[in-house]
Motif scaffolding. Sequence first.
Motif, short mmCIF file in Angstrom:
data_model
loop_
_atom_site.label_atom_id
_atom_site.label_comp_id
_atom_site.label_asym_id
_atom_site.label_seq_id
_atom_site.Cartn_x
_atom_site.Cartn_y
_atom_site.Cartn_z
N LYS A 1 0.85 -1.21 0.20
CA LYS A 1 0.17 -0.39 0.10
C LYS A 1 1.11 1.20 -0.29
O LYS A 1 1.66 0.72 0.91
CB LYS A 1 -0.90 -0.27 1.20
CG LYS A 1 -2.13 -1.26 1.66
CD LYS A 1 -3.24 -1.04 2.74
CE LYS A 1 -3.62 -1.94 2.75
NZ LYS A 1 -3.99 -2.18 3.81
N ALA A 2 0.24 2.69 -0.23
CA ALA A 2 1.05 3.52 -0.33
C ALA A 2 0.44 4.28 -0.56
O ALA A 2 -0.36 4.83 -1.13
CB ALA A 2 1.88 3.88 -2.47
N TYR B 1 10.34 -0.97 -8.32
CA TYR B 1 10.95 -1.07 -7.07
C TYR B 1 11.30 -2.77 -7.23
O TYR B 1 10.60 -3.44 -7.60
CB TYR B 1 11.16 -0.41 -5.31
CG TYR B 1 11.10 1.02 -5.40
CD1 TYR B 1 11.79 1.19 -4.67
CD2 TYR B 1 9.40 0.91 -5.53
CE1 TYR B 1 11.64 2.80 -4.43
CE2 TYR B 1 8.70 2.69 -5.63
CZ TYR B 1 10.53 3.17 -4.71
OH TYR B 1 10.10 4.98 -4.71
N SER B 2 12.89 -2.97 -7.45
CA SER B 2 12.94 -4.42 -7.03
C SER B 2 13.07 -5.05 -5.93
O SER B 2 13.29 -4.47 -4.52
CB SER B 2 14.19 -5.28 -7.59
OG SER B 2 15.12 -4.82 -6.90
N THR C 1 8.60 -7.56 -8.67
CA THR C 1 8.53 -5.81 -9.13
C THR C 1 7.68 -4.72 -8.54
O THR C 1 6.37 -5.21 -8.70
CB THR C 1 8.77 -5.54 -10.40
OG1 THR C 1 10.48 -5.74 -10.36
CG2 THR C 1 8.74 -4.16 -11.18
N LEU C 2 8.13 -3.91 -7.69
CA LEU C 2 6.73 -3.23 -6.85
C LEU C 2 6.50 -1.66 -7.91
O LEU C 2 7.78 -1.02 -8.17
CB LEU C 2 7.47 -3.03 -5.26
CG LEU C 2 6.16 -2.21 -4.63
CD1 LEU C 2 5.30 -2.05 -5.06
CD2 LEU C 2 7.09 -1.18 -3.31
N ASP D 1 7.46 -0.63 7.28
CA ASP D 1 6.51 0.59 6.83
C ASP D 1 7.31 1.29 6.25
O ASP D 1 7.55 2.32 6.15
CB ASP D 1 6.08 1.08 7.90
CG ASP D 1 4.92 -0.20 8.11
OD1 ASP D 1 3.79 0.11 7.04
OD2 ASP D 1 4.11 0.20 8.87
N ASP D 2 8.60 0.95 7.07
CA ASP D 2 10.01 1.69 6.45
C ASP D 2 11.09 1.68 5.46
O ASP D 2 11.94 2.32 5.64
CB ASP D 2 10.99 2.22 7.75
CG ASP D 2 11.80 1.19 8.27
OD1 ASP D 2 11.24 -0.24 7.85
OD2 ASP D 2 11.80 0.27 9.16
N ALA D 3 11.16 0.80 5.00
CA ALA D 3 11.93 0.39 3.59
C ALA D 3 11.65 1.46 2.97
O ALA D 3 12.26 1.57 2.07
CB ALA D 3 11.22 -1.16 3.37
N ILE D 4 10.20 1.70 2.12
CA ILE D 4 10.21 2.56 1.53
C ILE D 4 9.27 3.51 1.70
O ILE D 4 8.32 3.28 2.69
CB ILE D 4 9.43 1.67 0.30
CG1 ILE D 4 10.12 1.07 -0.16
CG2 ILE D 4 9.64 3.27 -1.16
CD1 ILE D 4 9.62 -0.16 -1.85
#
Length: 454
Positions: free
Chosen positions: A86-87, A96-97, A254-255, A234-237
Amino acid sequence: MALTATGIGSGLDISNIVSVLVNAEKQPKEALFTKKETQLNAKVSAMGTLKSGLSNFQDAIKKLQSGELLNSRIVSTGDSAFFTAKADQYAQPGNYSVEVEQLALSHKVAGANVADPTLAVGQGSLDLSVNGTSFSVAIDPADSLSAIASKINNASDNSGVTATVIKSDAGSRLVFTANDSGTDNQVSVSAVDSSGTGLSDMFNGANLETLQSAANSIIYVDGQKLTSQSNTIDDAITGVSLSLTKADIGATSTLSIKQDTDSVKKNIEGFVEAYNTLISSIDKLSSYDVDKDKASALQGDSIIRSLESQLRKTVSERVSVDGVESALYELGISTDNEGKLKIDDTRLTDAVNNNMSLVEGVFSTSDTGLAYKFDELAKSYTKSGGVIDNRNNSYTEETKRLTDQREVFSAKMEQLQSRLLKQFNAMDLIVAQLNQQSSGLADRLNSLPGVVRA
């Protein structure tokens, strides 16, 4: 001689005469009452229509109040079975891979197996600890495995352990599971017997078996390793929440994150449409039909004039965005000759695609954004105790007064009818008496000597 029916003495239709006279007095006033009642009902209905239009307008502008809704993202993980994502509005568009090497696991330990789980275990206490926080439960002599599990799960100071009775071919045993995953959440169990050795025999030393070791999740984002206590990361991206579902070393997904410009534009177009619909409704409720010489229910009403004025004032207001005064026309939204909004699609598309900070600033800046201002304006009319509520209360009071006036007038007409009947009946009685006297006099004259009858 008393009369037994009206009009016998005079030959007049007294009931009809009285009815005509009363109706002549009643009908103009009744027509006035009916006219006022019809006007009141029309105004109440018009206020309902206005309130409904404002509520629909509020629904549209609420979609522009939230930066999250206005600046939404489209998230795609392809057909990945390893995670979902979710974003929020802070996530930067891009690809992002993502590789999930290991899922986070909760620590699980179990006591010794027993053949009959309904039998008592022992007497004393169980001391449990998770991530350095401890609690204790007292074990009574009659407590079975299920009773012990219930005491642990219901303990007010339980620090994060769930106890469950598990049955297998080897028997039944009590399993302790950490509520949270990760290596920080190790479960520790220690038994203290106050009578016998039943609790120690089941839960201490070698009698306590590890069923599942605690583990942290491990992922790689664009080749960068991240270890976490949880499978929700929640803190990777920035602005992105990953929920890990499966691990496979070497399997990369792939995200993709894109700005949802279509939804943003659709919400803005929905606002313009709702505004124009509201203005059309206001115009209709306050119009005057020259051909039919008929005014609408709220023609000339102060509420309509005030609302329309405030709406148009708000449309033209400027909002400070990053220190720069901005307005709707910079998004391609302007007012036509009828006071309605129109969209320059090219300018709106450009703003949505290339200047979302401007779009978000104009609409959803806290308190000063136009979406907030429009909502506050609409709310002042639609809320309980608001402008429309107060006006409807005045209509209710006016209706009550009209009902009271009808009742008073109806009683007055009944009194008039009763008075006229009495007067006409009295006249009828006098006429009857005069007729009798005239007939008697004629008989006496005819009986006098020398009277010649023709």
